[in-house]
Structure formats: structure tokens, C-alpha cells
Write a protein that holds these residues in place. Sequence first.
Motif, PDB file in Angstrom:
ATOM      1  N   ASP A 120      -4.435   1.263  10.564  1.00  0.00           N
ATOM      2  CA  ASP A 120      -3.836   0.568   9.422  1.00  0.00           C
ATOM      3  C   ASP A 120      -4.110   1.292   8.107  1.00  0.00           C
ATOM      4  O   ASP A 120      -3.477   0.972   7.090  1.00  0.00           O
ATOM      5  CB  ASP A 120      -4.381  -0.859   9.327  1.00  0.00           C
ATOM      6  CG  ASP A 120      -3.898  -1.732  10.469  1.00  0.00           C
ATOM      7  OD1 ASP A 120      -3.012  -1.274  11.212  1.00  0.00           O
ATOM      8  OD2 ASP A 120      -4.419  -2.849  10.631  1.00  0.00           O
ATOM      9  N   LEU A 121      -5.070   2.227   8.100  1.00  0.00           N
ATOM     10  CA  LEU A 121      -5.401   2.947   6.877  1.00  0.00           C
ATOM     11  C   LEU A 121      -4.580   4.222   6.704  1.00  0.00           C
ATOM     12  O   LEU A 121      -4.765   4.942   5.716  1.00  0.00           O
ATOM     13  CB  LEU A 121      -6.894   3.299   6.856  1.00  0.00           C
ATOM     14  CG  LEU A 121      -7.872   2.118   6.844  1.00  0.00           C
ATOM     15  CD1 LEU A 121      -9.309   2.620   6.760  1.00  0.00           C
ATOM     16  CD2 LEU A 121      -7.568   1.172   5.689  1.00  0.00           C
ATOM     17  N   SER A 142      -2.268   0.897  -1.702  1.00  0.00           N
ATOM     18  CA  SER A 142      -1.906  -0.398  -1.127  1.00  0.00           C
ATOM     19  C   SER A 142      -0.922  -1.077  -2.068  1.00  0.00           C
ATOM     20  O   SER A 142      -0.850  -0.756  -3.263  1.00  0.00           O
ATOM     21  CB  SER A 142      -3.156  -1.262  -0.960  1.00  0.00           C
ATOM     22  OG  SER A 142      -3.691  -1.607  -2.228  1.00  0.00           O
ATOM     23  N   SER A 173       2.936   4.139   0.358  1.00  0.00           N
ATOM     24  CA  SER A 173       2.137   2.917   0.313  1.00  0.00           C
ATOM     25  C   SER A 173       1.458   2.674   1.652  1.00  0.00           C
ATOM     26  O   SER A 173       1.796   3.282   2.668  1.00  0.00           O
ATOM     27  CB  SER A 173       3.012   1.719  -0.060  1.00  0.00           C
ATOM     28  OG  SER A 173       3.972   1.488   0.951  1.00  0.00           O
ATOM     29  N   LEU A 174       0.500   1.740   1.617  1.00  0.00           N
ATOM     30  CA  LEU A 174      -0.213   1.316   2.820  1.00  0.00           C
ATOM     31  C   LEU A 174       0.321  -0.075   3.188  1.00  0.00           C
ATOM     32  O   LEU A 174      -0.156  -1.097   2.696  1.00  0.00           O
ATOM     33  CB  LEU A 174      -1.716   1.277   2.560  1.00  0.00           C
ATOM     34  CG  LEU A 174      -2.333   2.618   2.105  1.00  0.00           C
ATOM     35  CD1 LEU A 174      -3.710   2.404   1.519  1.00  0.00           C
ATOM     36  CD2 LEU A 174      -2.392   3.583   3.286  1.00  0.00           C
ATOM     37  N   GLN A 175       1.310  -0.087   4.049  1.00  0.00           N
ATOM     38  CA  GLN A 175       2.043  -1.311   4.308  1.00  0.00           C
ATOM     39  C   GLN A 175       1.223  -2.360   5.042  1.00  0.00           C
ATOM     40  O   GLN A 175       1.525  -3.550   4.966  1.00  0.00           O
ATOM     41  CB  GLN A 175       3.313  -0.989   5.115  1.00  0.00           C
ATOM     42  CG  GLN A 175       4.295  -0.099   4.388  1.00  0.00           C
ATOM     43  CD  GLN A 175       4.848  -0.756   3.132  1.00  0.00           C
ATOM     44  OE1 GLN A 175       4.910  -1.971   3.049  1.00  0.00           O
ATOM     45  NE2 GLN A 175       5.230   0.060   2.164  1.00  0.00           N
ATOM     46  N   ARG A 176       0.171  -1.936   5.742  1.00  0.00           N
ATOM     47  CA  ARG A 176      -0.609  -2.891   6.536  1.00  0.00           C
ATOM     48  C   ARG A 176      -1.836  -3.412   5.798  1.00  0.00           C
ATOM     49  O   ARG A 176      -2.655  -4.122   6.390  1.00  0.00           O
ATOM     50  CB  ARG A 176      -1.043  -2.249   7.846  1.00  0.00           C
ATOM     51  CG  ARG A 176       0.130  -1.851   8.739  1.00  0.00           C
ATOM     52  CD  ARG A 176      -0.367  -1.252  10.040  1.00  0.00           C
ATOM     53  NE  ARG A 176       0.736  -0.810  10.891  1.00  0.00           N
ATOM     54  CZ  ARG A 176       0.583  -0.232  12.060  1.00  0.00           C
ATOM     55  NH1 ARG A 176      -0.645  -0.018  12.548  1.00  0.00           N
ATOM     56  NH2 ARG A 176       1.637   0.149  12.762  1.00  0.00           N
ATOM     57  N   ALA A 177      -1.968  -3.067   4.525  1.00  0.00           N
ATOM     58  CA  ALA A 177      -3.099  -3.577   3.747  1.00  0.00           C
ATOM     59  C   ALA A 177      -2.935  -5.074   3.509  1.00  0.00           C
ATOM     60  O   ALA A 177      -1.813  -5.600   3.438  1.00  0.00           O
ATOM     61  CB  ALA A 177      -3.194  -2.836   2.417  1.00  0.00           C
ATOM     62  N   GLN A 181      -5.428  -6.730  -1.672  1.00  0.00           N
ATOM     63  CA  GLN A 181      -6.477  -5.731  -1.443  1.00  0.00           C
ATOM     64  C   GLN A 181      -6.101  -4.434  -2.167  1.00  0.00           C
ATOM     65  O   GLN A 181      -5.119  -3.787  -1.829  1.00  0.00           O
ATOM     66  CB  GLN A 181      -6.641  -5.486   0.056  1.00  0.00           C
ATOM     67  CG  GLN A 181      -7.942  -4.827   0.426  1.00  0.00           C
ATOM     68  CD  GLN A 181      -8.127  -4.779   1.931  1.00  0.00           C
ATOM     69  OE1 GLN A 181      -7.197  -5.078   2.695  1.00  0.00           O
ATOM     70  NE2 GLN A 181      -9.311  -4.410   2.381  1.00  0.00           N
ATOM     71  N   ARG A 182      -6.893  -4.046  -3.167  1.00  0.00           N
ATOM     72  CA  ARG A 182      -6.589  -2.870  -3.975  1.00  0.00           C
ATOM     73  C   ARG A 182      -7.442  -1.686  -3.524  1.00  0.00           C
ATOM     74  O   ARG A 182      -8.661  -1.676  -3.701  1.00  0.00           O
ATOM     75  CB  ARG A 182      -6.866  -3.154  -5.460  1.00  0.00           C
ATOM     76  CG  ARG A 182      -5.985  -4.236  -6.032  1.00  0.00           C
ATOM     77  CD  ARG A 182      -6.030  -4.306  -7.537  1.00  0.00           C
ATOM     78  NE  ARG A 182      -7.343  -4.252  -8.128  1.00  0.00           N
ATOM     79  CZ  ARG A 182      -7.711  -4.974  -9.172  1.00  0.00           C
ATOM     80  NH1 ARG A 182      -6.851  -5.826  -9.716  1.00  0.00           N
ATOM     81  NH2 ARG A 182      -8.901  -4.848  -9.676  1.00  0.00           N
TER      82      ARG A 182
END
Length: 850
Positions: A120-121, A142, A173-177, A181-182
Motif C-alpha cells: 500500500d506504500l 497521500s 499519489s498514494l491511493q491506498r493511504a 493520513q499525511r
Amino acid sequence: MRRLTRWLAAGEWRAHPVRALTAIAAIAIGVALGFAIHLVNAAALNEFTTAVHSLSGQADIQVGGTETTFDEAVYPVLARLPEVAVASPLLEFDASMRGSRQALKIIALDVFRAGFITPDLIGAPDEDLPYDTLADDAIFLSPAAMNWLQSRPGAELRLQAGSKVAALRVAGSLQRARVGQRFAVMDIAAAQWQFQRLGKLSRVDLKLRDGVDRGAFERSLKARLEREFPGRFRVGQPNDAEQESRNANLSRAYRVNLSVLALVALFTGAFLVFSSQALSVLRRRSEFALLRVLGLERRQLIRQVLLEGALLGSIGSALGVAGGYALAAAVLRLFGGDLGAGYFAGVQPSVQWAPAAALAYFALGLGVALLGGLAPALDAARARPAVALKAGTDETALRPLARPWPGLACLALAAAMTLAPPVLELPIFGYLSIALLLLGAIALMPRLSGMTFTALARHKAATPVRALALARLANASGQAGIALGGVLASFSLMVAMAIMVASFRTSVDQWVLRILPADVYARSASAGATGGLSPAEQDSLGAVPGIARIEFLRVRSVSLAPDRANIAVLARDVDPADPGRAMVLVDGSEQAAAILPAGASASLPPAWVSEAMSDLYGLQAGSTLRLPLQGQQREFRVAGIWRDYARAGGAVILRRSDYIALTGDRDAGDAAIWLEKNASAAQVQEGIRKLPFGELVETSVPSEIRNLTLKIFDRSFAVTYLLEAIAIVIGLFGVAATFSAQTLARAREFGMLRHVGVTRGQVLGILALEGAALTTFGILAGFTLGWVISLVLVHVINPQSFHWTMQMHYPWPLLATVALALLLSSAATALFAGRQALSGSPIRAVREDW
């Protein structure tokens, strides 16, 4: 029986609706505040813990360091272990941003390894740039970080790296964040290079092979690393007991103290129920006596009075639970879960219904109401019907309240509890001590008021009005005690909270002034850990015209216990002969260190620990302190204890020369600057800005730092201020309701006075004088009790909760304003209720005595 119960309760509430509504409102507000704060804190802590867990992915074991980073040479050692299937190295740090007082959390990883453990990262690059996950200038944000920074894919993000700027490209972007959550993700090699952390790691996530016992492997690896690298590594499982304790300990004291403050309104509600039921029982003594004569049993009468209190409590508790849930939802939506203290900044939790907590707070409100109605219920059952049927026996019924021993026993037990140690690092006995102080003081009010007003009544009164008022107060001490209890409970708690907050705020203000002796302060970054000044840049800074002297500060973070937050290590210039110039020493700590016998620790370099660190780790002057620095355990002698309001987890000050000698780290993050005689702060600040790296250096004068500190303090205590204001308002309404009920219940007395020649104006004068005298006595007693409670708050609860001490300070203007408002409120209520009581015919008022 049910019909009789409904008839009695409904009739009483119709006769005195304001008194019942005030008691219900107090219970509802107390339950709502307590339940709302519980829901907000629980949601924030749960979201924070879940967010931390989401960053661990599918790791079985995590290896971290006692310092923020460690040498990456240990990575191949871990990766080659036969039990390990995949080892994923990570580098975590908070990146500084120019002009921002908040940092951006960056997680740097090896995308090929992270795909097996923390998929997820991994960022989602543009289709045309599939290798951006490995690019040396790419960073993935994120959604919350993207929104916070007002950025978008393809935009440039400028972060601070030392005294230079790292210009990075937002690659996606990190879509699974998680929502709110920043954080950002980079390639680990790129982050090491861009932010001057070559060869450094923060953590290694391990995924074990199938069939490997995680517990046994954890113990084995922990023993091996401790044997080969003493004191350098922490080994654990994601979200294990130590990590859960570490997360909870960050804010536990703050959350518990806030919840207790919220229950102040509920305690006031308990007394309002007591006064409401006591006055109700007094007014209906003849009714209850008649029911007893007609066959109603004692237990049925007790049940009737308790049921009336339970109805008040049930309605108030139900309204409070519903209101608390709505309030928590509104707070989380509008302000997040931080509540101003900074523990859960950047987290956006949503409220979750908690049936167990709702039931607990409902039961708490109901229990408080039942306790408030217990004494009146027992009194109603004990009354002899033949005596109760006669008029004028009200004070006889209240005579048991004048017994001094219950109050004295509560006060003695409260004093003993202040000496008890904390339980699970929480001042449980301190809270109980305050509750017993309140109960004991309220129990002594009838005796003390009787003694006081009897002494005043012995002096020849100048006017009949004064004589009658004092005679009534002296001979009706039980009813006076009920009225005084409301004043005492509300005013004493308000006084205690006001003194505690004022003491804390003033102590912080004075502390800031003492730790800022220089004329100008410069720092490489307001937040984050990527700013810094190299030795060459420090020399350039010291050469700015107008600077007479400059001292530098280096701050590092290390871990001394796996279940506690990291402590701060401050390396600064300290004169061992006069360390008080660099810090605020606790009285006696330096002398205690000086008189200790010489031994092995005498040759160790000195270190000065904060009060929090002294309490949390059991360190005293002369103790030996071991710190992990530069991959080794270094020993220091505790030379003193200093006051620090900035770091609740603990801090230690080292001499910068000792720190450099042990670590070789000559960088600095902050500078204190003393000016030459004719130089101005503005000139020096302008000279610093003209340096090649000057645009990244923030400068300020002590007054600016002081104002910012007090602004942060006020924001952190905003909820406390709100709870204090609510307690004041409830207290004012409660006192008004009690005085009104007592005045209306004396209609027969007023009728008799009118029959013997006392005029209507004189009766109103008696009422105003009684209200003013009772309230004045209550204010004086409340201030005394509030002062005692504030001593417990300042010297017991605060040190046991937050591990720092403070000096007492008194907000006289606020106390005088509230006291005047209370005095005017009681006198005005007595007059208003008196006019209502005198509105009827004197003959009708005494008809029951014919």
C-alpha cells in the motif's frame, strides 16, 4: 402504587419545574461532555493506532533503533537469516518546509522489497513514467498530504535538506493511504542522497518463512542483536503490547485529565439532585407523614423518593448520551480529534458508537442522581409521622446534617490520599482526594454556618431586618447548609480550575522568559528533522556584523524504553560552574549533586535531566545515565534536574563539547545570539538573511517566541477553558434554583411575619440580606476549599500526570468577577422568589397551621 408514584412525581415537578430542569440539565451536560470527550479521544487514538499499523503492512517482525537512524550494514545481516523470507529496509523522517511550522512525514523504501510487505506504500506513477518509483527526484503524496500542500501530480515540492533546498517532483499519489493520513513516499536511495542520510536506515521490516514461530524468532533475534550490538536495536511485532503502550502513553494523561474535568459538571449535577430532593422532601414532610399514617411502608417511601431521583437521572443521562454523541460527531467533523493539544494532529477520525461507553456514562449519570437522592430518601423514611404532621419541624429533620464527624473523616482521608503514589502513572488517589474534599466540606457546611451566624447574631443588630435575618440563619443551619453546598461546590471547583490554569500559564510564561536570555534566536527550521547548519555555516553566521556572542544547539531523539516515547537530547553550551544560566534548575537538585560522595560516576561527563525524565526513569542528582549515541551506549552523571514544559516525554541537556567529542557531530539546528552594544536586532536579522543560506534561516526575538508559546498554550487549554465556563454557568443556575426553591417553600413563614407586623419591604430585605450573607459565606468557604483543591491539582495531580512542577499564581480579576456574579445572582434570585412567595394573601399562607 405506580399511579401514586406518577402522581407524586408529576405534582412535585409541576410545582417546581425550574429546580427539576436545572438538575436534569446539569446531569445531561456532565454526561454529554464526558461521553463526547471519551468518543473523540477513542476515535482519535484508534485512528492514530490504525494509521501506524497500516504503515507496517504484512510485516511479522520489525527491527528499529534506539536512535532515529542506524547504520545500514545491519540490513544484510537480517536479510540473510534463514528464517527470513523478505527483509524490507525503510528510512523515515520528518522533512522540514520553509515557512511552515508542520513537517511532512517521508517514508523511503525499496520498492522491490516493499511490494512483498507494504504494497500500500508504493506510489502510482503516471503511465508514461513507470519508473518514477525509482527516480531520484520523485515523491508520492497521500491524498491528505496533497490537499494539505495544495499540490498536484507534476508540481514541484521544495523541502529543506540541511541549509539547502531539495526540489522534488510530485510523481503521483498514494491511493491506498487512509483518509486524513499525511505522508509521502520516496525511493530509499533517493531519500538518502537528497536529505544527506547516506548509509542510514530507520527500520527493517521482516516477513518470515512459513512455519517459523514468530515469538521464538523475536526472542532469538533480540538476544542476538543485544549480544552483537548492545543497546542499539529494538525488536518487536507490529502493534505489540510495547507499541500499543507507547502510542497510548503519548496522550493518556491528557485524555484522562480532560475526562475528569468534563465530569465536574456531573458532580455539580449530583449536588443539585441532592438539594432538589432534600428541599422536596422537606416541603412534603406532612404529605409523606399522611401517607405513612394511611399505610405506606418505609421501604415504599424510600423507593418513591429514590425513584424521583432516578427519573431525573435517567432523563438527564439519556439526553446526555445523545447530546454527547452529537457533540463528538460535530467536533470530529469540524476540528478533528486533536482537541488542541497536538497529540493527534493530521488525523481525521470519524465518530463510532460505543455501546459499552454509552451504558457506562448513562449508569454514571443515573448513579449520581441516586446518590444525590439517597440521604433525603432515608430522612423521609426515618421521620416519625406524628412529628412530621406538625408544621415547623423542617429544621429538626435536617439536624443529622450538622454532625461533624462524616465531614472530618472525609477531610482526613483526603489528606492521606494526597500522599499516595500514582496508579499506572495516573493520579487516581489525587482525584479521589478532591472528591473527598468536596464531600467533607459540604458535609461541614451546616455546622460551620450555624457557628458563624450564631456568633454574628449575638451582637446587637442595628435594625430588625438584620436581627431577623441573622436569627433565621443561625437557627436554620440545615437549610443554610443545603444552600451553601451549591455555592461551595460550584465556586470551589471554578476557583481550583482557574488557579491551576493560571499557575500553569504564568509558570510557562516565566519559564520562557528565563530560557531566552539572548537578544535574537535563529533556527534552521521550525519543524522537522532535515534542517541544519554545518560548521562552516555556523562560522558564517557568527561573523555577521553586530553579533557579540553566539551559542549553538543540537537536538536529537533517542529511545530509552520501548514502551515510552523518545526523549530529546539537547547539546548546548553549559557552564558547569553556573548551569542555571542555560536552564531553569529545580530547587535543590544542583546542591544534591554537589554533595554526593566522589566515586566512579564523578569522572563521567555531566548531564542535566528534565523533571519528566527524572520521574519516568527514576533518575536523581548523582545517578548514572546511559544514552545511545552514535551507535554506542554512553554514560553520564546526572548533575541536576531542570524544568521543561515543552517535552512531556523527557529531555536531557549535554555540554556541546562533550557531545561533539563523543559523536563527532558538529552540526547545529538553533543559535542564540547576543548583540554588540550599538547593534539592533533588525540589523542582525537583515544580515543573516543576506547570507547564502539566509533565506532558510528563521530569526525571531524573545517577545515573538513568548507570544507564540502562550498562543499554543491557550489553544491547548481551549477545551479546559470551555469546561471551566460551563462549570461556572451550571453553578450559577444551580445556586439560583436552590435559593428560589428555599424561598418559595417559606411562604408560611412569611405569612406569619406579615401577621406580626413585618412589612412586605422588610421581608424582602430579610431575604436579600440572607441571600447575600449566605453567598458571601459560601464564597469565602468556596475560595478556601478551591485553594486547597488547587494545591492538590498543582502539587499532586499535575506532577503525577505530566511530571513537571509549577508555582502558584492567582487570577484575582476572574475570581472577583465570578464571586460578584454569584453574589448578585443569589440576592436577585432571593428577591424575585420572595416577591412570588409574598404575592398571595398572608391568611392563605398560614391556613395549614390553623
